[in-house]
Design a protein around this motif. Structure first.
Motif, PDB file in Angstrom:
ATOM      1  N   GLU A  16      59.818  31.506  11.797  1.00  0.00           N
ATOM      2  CA  GLU A  16      58.943  31.858  10.681  1.00  0.00           C
ATOM      3  C   GLU A  16      57.805  30.857  10.532  1.00  0.00           C
ATOM      4  O   GLU A  16      56.662  31.239  10.243  1.00  0.00           O
ATOM      5  CB  GLU A  16      59.761  31.933   9.387  1.00  0.00           C
ATOM      6  N   LYS A  17      58.113  29.563  10.741  1.00  0.00           N
ATOM      7  CA  LYS A  17      57.059  28.547  10.659  1.00  0.00           C
ATOM      8  C   LYS A  17      56.029  28.744  11.771  1.00  0.00           C
ATOM      9  O   LYS A  17      54.814  28.631  11.540  1.00  0.00           O
ATOM     10  CB  LYS A  17      57.668  27.151  10.746  1.00  0.00           C
ATOM     11  N   LEU A  18      56.515  29.023  12.989  1.00  0.00           N
ATOM     12  CA  LEU A  18      55.587  29.243  14.103  1.00  0.00           C
ATOM     13  C   LEU A  18      54.741  30.490  13.885  1.00  0.00           C
ATOM     14  O   LEU A  18      53.545  30.514  14.209  1.00  0.00           O
ATOM     15  CB  LEU A  18      56.373  29.358  15.418  1.00  0.00           C
ATOM     16  N   GLN A  19      55.366  31.546  13.330  1.00  0.00           N
ATOM     17  CA  GLN A  19      54.593  32.750  13.029  1.00  0.00           C
ATOM     18  C   GLN A  19      53.498  32.457  12.009  1.00  0.00           C
ATOM     19  O   GLN A  19      52.378  32.981  12.115  1.00  0.00           O
ATOM     20  CB  GLN A  19      55.517  33.848  12.504  1.00  0.00           C
ATOM     21  N   GLN A  78      70.142  30.106  12.215  1.00  0.00           N
ATOM     22  CA  GLN A  78      69.401  29.854  10.979  1.00  0.00           C
ATOM     23  C   GLN A  78      68.235  28.891  11.234  1.00  0.00           C
ATOM     24  O   GLN A  78      67.116  29.124  10.750  1.00  0.00           O
ATOM     25  CB  GLN A  78      70.336  29.276   9.922  1.00  0.00           C
ATOM     26  N   ASN A  79      68.485  27.837  12.018  1.00  0.00           N
ATOM     27  CA  ASN A  79      67.422  26.881  12.335  1.00  0.00           C
ATOM     28  C   ASN A  79      66.310  27.535  13.141  1.00  0.00           C
ATOM     29  O   ASN A  79      65.115  27.305  12.878  1.00  0.00           O
ATOM     30  CB  ASN A  79      67.997  25.691  13.111  1.00  0.00           C
ATOM     31  N   LYS A  80      66.704  28.360  14.112  1.00  0.00           N
ATOM     32  CA  LYS A  80      65.699  29.034  14.938  1.00  0.00           C
ATOM     33  C   LYS A  80      64.919  30.061  14.122  1.00  0.00           C
ATOM     34  O   LYS A  80      63.730  30.287  14.370  1.00  0.00           O
ATOM     35  CB  LYS A  80      66.370  29.695  16.142  1.00  0.00           C
ATOM     36  N   THR A  81      65.584  30.703  13.165  1.00  0.00           N
ATOM     37  CA  THR A  81      64.881  31.659  12.309  1.00  0.00           C
ATOM     38  C   THR A  81      63.829  30.955  11.466  1.00  0.00           C
ATOM     39  O   THR A  81      62.689  31.440  11.327  1.00  0.00           O
ATOM     40  CB  THR A  81      65.885  32.400  11.402  1.00  0.00           C
ATOM     41  N   VAL A  82      64.207  29.791  10.897  1.00  0.00           N
ATOM     42  CA  VAL A  82      63.245  29.013  10.105  1.00  0.00           C
ATOM     43  C   VAL A  82      62.084  28.559  10.994  1.00  0.00           C
ATOM     44  O   VAL A  82      60.909  28.661  10.603  1.00  0.00           O
ATOM     45  CB  VAL A  82      63.951  27.803   9.464  1.00  0.00           C
ATOM     46  N   SER A  88      57.446  33.688  21.293  1.00  0.00           N
ATOM     47  CA  SER A  88      58.158  34.603  22.200  1.00  0.00           C
ATOM     48  C   SER A  88      59.457  33.981  22.702  1.00  0.00           C
ATOM     49  O   SER A  88      60.500  34.642  22.745  1.00  0.00           O
ATOM     50  CB  SER A  88      57.253  34.965  23.390  1.00  0.00           C
ATOM     51  N   ALA A  89      59.394  32.687  23.083  1.00  0.00           N
ATOM     52  CA  ALA A  89      60.602  32.002  23.559  1.00  0.00           C
ATOM     53  C   ALA A  89      61.655  31.929  22.459  1.00  0.00           C
ATOM     54  O   ALA A  89      62.847  32.155  22.700  1.00  0.00           O
ATOM     55  CB  ALA A  89      60.250  30.606  24.057  1.00  0.00           C
ATOM     56  N   LEU A  90      61.226  31.617  21.241  1.00  0.00           N
ATOM     57  CA  LEU A  90      62.161  31.555  20.120  1.00  0.00           C
ATOM     58  C   LEU A  90      62.751  32.925  19.811  1.00  0.00           C
ATOM     59  O   LEU A  90      63.926  33.045  19.463  1.00  0.00           O
ATOM     60  CB  LEU A  90      61.447  31.008  18.883  1.00  0.00           C
ATOM     61  N   GLU A  91      61.931  33.952  19.959  1.00  0.00           N
ATOM     62  CA  GLU A  91      62.426  35.300  19.681  1.00  0.00           C
ATOM     63  C   GLU A  91      63.512  35.697  20.676  1.00  0.00           C
ATOM     64  O   GLU A  91      64.540  36.278  20.303  1.00  0.00           O
ATOM     65  CB  GLU A  91      61.266  36.296  19.732  1.00  0.00           C
ATOM     66  N   VAL A  92      63.292  35.368  21.970  1.00  0.00           N
ATOM     67  CA  VAL A  92      64.300  35.649  22.989  1.00  0.00           C
ATOM     68  C   VAL A  92      65.577  34.851  22.708  1.00  0.00           C
ATOM     69  O   VAL A  92      66.694  35.379  22.778  1.00  0.00           O
ATOM     70  CB  VAL A  92      63.749  35.308  24.394  1.00  0.00           C
ATOM     71  N   SER A  93      65.411  33.557  22.385  1.00  0.00           N
ATOM     72  CA  SER A  93      66.566  32.713  22.087  1.00  0.00           C
ATOM     73  C   SER A  93      67.307  33.215  20.856  1.00  0.00           C
ATOM     74  O   SER A  93      68.536  33.234  20.824  1.00  0.00           O
ATOM     75  CB  SER A  93      66.098  31.271  21.876  1.00  0.00           C
ATOM     76  N   ASP A 125      67.371  36.347  19.658  1.00  0.00           N
ATOM     77  CA  ASP A 125      68.061  37.602  19.983  1.00  0.00           C
ATOM     78  C   ASP A 125      69.319  37.335  20.804  1.00  0.00           C
ATOM     79  O   ASP A 125      70.349  38.002  20.614  1.00  0.00           O
ATOM     80  CB  ASP A 125      67.118  38.534  20.749  1.00  0.00           C
ATOM     81  N   SER A 126      69.232  36.359  21.736  1.00  0.00           N
ATOM     82  CA  SER A 126      70.404  36.001  22.537  1.00  0.00           C
ATOM     83  C   SER A 126      71.512  35.441  21.657  1.00  0.00           C
ATOM     84  O   SER A 126      72.693  35.779  21.821  1.00  0.00           O
ATOM     85  CB  SER A 126      70.004  34.982  23.604  1.00  0.00           C
ATOM     86  N   LEU A 127      71.141  34.594  20.705  1.00  0.00           N
ATOM     87  CA  LEU A 127      72.125  34.028  19.771  1.00  0.00           C
ATOM     88  C   LEU A 127      72.761  35.125  18.918  1.00  0.00           C
ATOM     89  O   LEU A 127      73.964  35.091  18.660  1.00  0.00           O
ATOM     90  CB  LEU A 127      71.463  32.991  18.874  1.00  0.00           C
ATOM     91  N   ARG A 128      71.952  36.072  18.484  1.00  0.00           N
ATOM     92  CA  ARG A 128      72.492  37.170  17.674  1.00  0.00           C
ATOM     93  C   ARG A 128      73.525  37.978  18.469  1.00  0.00           C
ATOM     94  O   ARG A 128      74.573  38.344  17.929  1.00  0.00           O
ATOM     95  CB  ARG A 128      71.360  38.081  17.210  1.00  0.00           C
TER      96      ARG A 128
END
Length: 352
Positions: A244-247, A237-241, A71-76, A78-81
């Motif tokens: 995906e790993k956390l998911q 890109q790093n947060k997306t990777v 959830s934290a990564l998703e918020v981060s 989306d903010s980056l996007r």
């Protein structure tokens, strides 16, 4: 031998026969059980998992932490996007403004060059006029002396002298204005030429330097925006990777039987350990059988509702050795069947 003795001997013989038959039956049953567990590929070992189990609680906590991180990564992310979108818009606007600024600067430079050329051609005409005016001024000063002498000698009237002097003064003022205009013209040409040289890399015009400075500021702002944009894209890109790993970790944790118990509504649930050699029998919907003495008088007691994929370690109920396999979840019509040592999937063992 008396009748009593004969009776005692018969009883001993009967007891020995019974014991022998019992021993033979036990040995036969033992060997039959070994043969059955060697041949049979449908037996499983039931277990009961509870919410209070240490592994269940640890899995629930791990899943909770993983979900929080997702959830934290998703918020981060989306903010980056959103930040990248704004920076891309700013980059486009700065590039457009910078292009227009450079174009306007080039237009002004060409116009200044053209105007400087035309004014330069006028400078020669002005200087020629000034020389003629200087010559006229010299003649006017000589005439002024003559007028003063003629007025003193009474050769001309005072009124005529005044008109002549006014004309001389007017000519002198026109000559002065012409020289002043020449100076102004020289200054305009100098400013234009200094501006052109400053734009080309020199440092002669402060006004042109201000324009160059604004251009430099725009280029710097654009460069800073592009650097930040590259950084944010790399971070995204790093947060997306990482996301995906956390998911994948969350999915792996949630695919375990321990998570199913941790998130389930009941305090406990029946599962069964399936050795790898019996995995063909483990399918959702497969019927579950319970048998008396492990192998006889079998009856249907439930079905398989879920099949796991993670490897687990078990203990063979007959050969008493460690074995590898996986877990399946059961839905039992008779909950006490989960306390049996073994159950069977699909059918009763062999022909029993």
């Amino acid at each position: 031998m008396t009748l009593f003795q004969k009776t005692v001997v018969s009883l001993y013989r009967m007891l020995a026969s019974i014991i022998l038959v019992g021993v033979l039956a036990a040995a036969l049953g033992y060997f039959a059980t070994i043969i059955i567990y060697t041949i049979n590929r449908e037996w499983v070992a039931p277990i009961i998992l509870t919410k209070s189990s240490a592994r269940v609680m640890a899995t629930g906590a791990e899943a909770f932490r993983a979900r929080q991180a997702v959830s934290a990564l998703e918020v981060s992310r989306d903010s980056l996007r959103l930040e990248i979108s704004l920076q891309e818009r700013q980059q486009a606007e700065l590039r457009n403004l910078l292009g227009r600024f450079k174009q306007a600067q080039q237009v002004e430079q060409r116009a200044s060059t053209d105007l400087a050329g035309r004014l330069g051609s006028l400078q020669g005409a002005h200087r020629s006029h000034n020389r003629q005016a200087d010559q006229l001024n010299a003649a006017s000063r000589a005439m002024q002396i003559t007028i003063e002498k003629d007025l003193k000698a009474g050769l001309i009237t005072k009124e005529t002298a005044i008109r002549s002097m006014a004309q001389i003064i007017s000519m002198d003022g026109a000559a002065t204005d012409s020289r002043l205009n020449t100076v102004k013209l020289d200054e305009q040409v100098r400013e234009l030429q200094d501006g052109i040289r400053t734009i080309e890399g020199g440092a002669q015009s402060t006004r042109a330097l201000e324009s160059v400075s604004r251009l430099s500021a725009l280029e710097k702002e654009l460069a800073e925006t592009e650097i930040l944009l590259l950084k944010n894209r790399a971070d995204l890109q790093n947060k997306t990777v990482e996301f995906e790993k956390l998911q994948a970790i969350v999915k792996t944790v949630e695919a375990t039987p321990y998570f199913r118990i941790a998130q389930g509504e009941t305090e406990s649930a029946p599962f069964a350990f399936v050795p790898y050699e019996n995995e063909r029998a483990a399918e959702v919907g497969e019927e579950v059988y319970s048998c008396w003495a492990k192998v006889i008088f079998c009856s249907r007691v439930g079905t398989v509702t879920w099949v796991g994929s993670d490897e687990e370690r078990g203990f063979h109920p007959v050969f008493q050795r460690d074995i590898r396999g996986f877990l399946v979840q059961l839905e039992l019509d008779e909950p006490n069947a989960a306390k049996d040592q073994v159950l069977y999937l699909g059918s009763a063992p062999i022909w029993l």
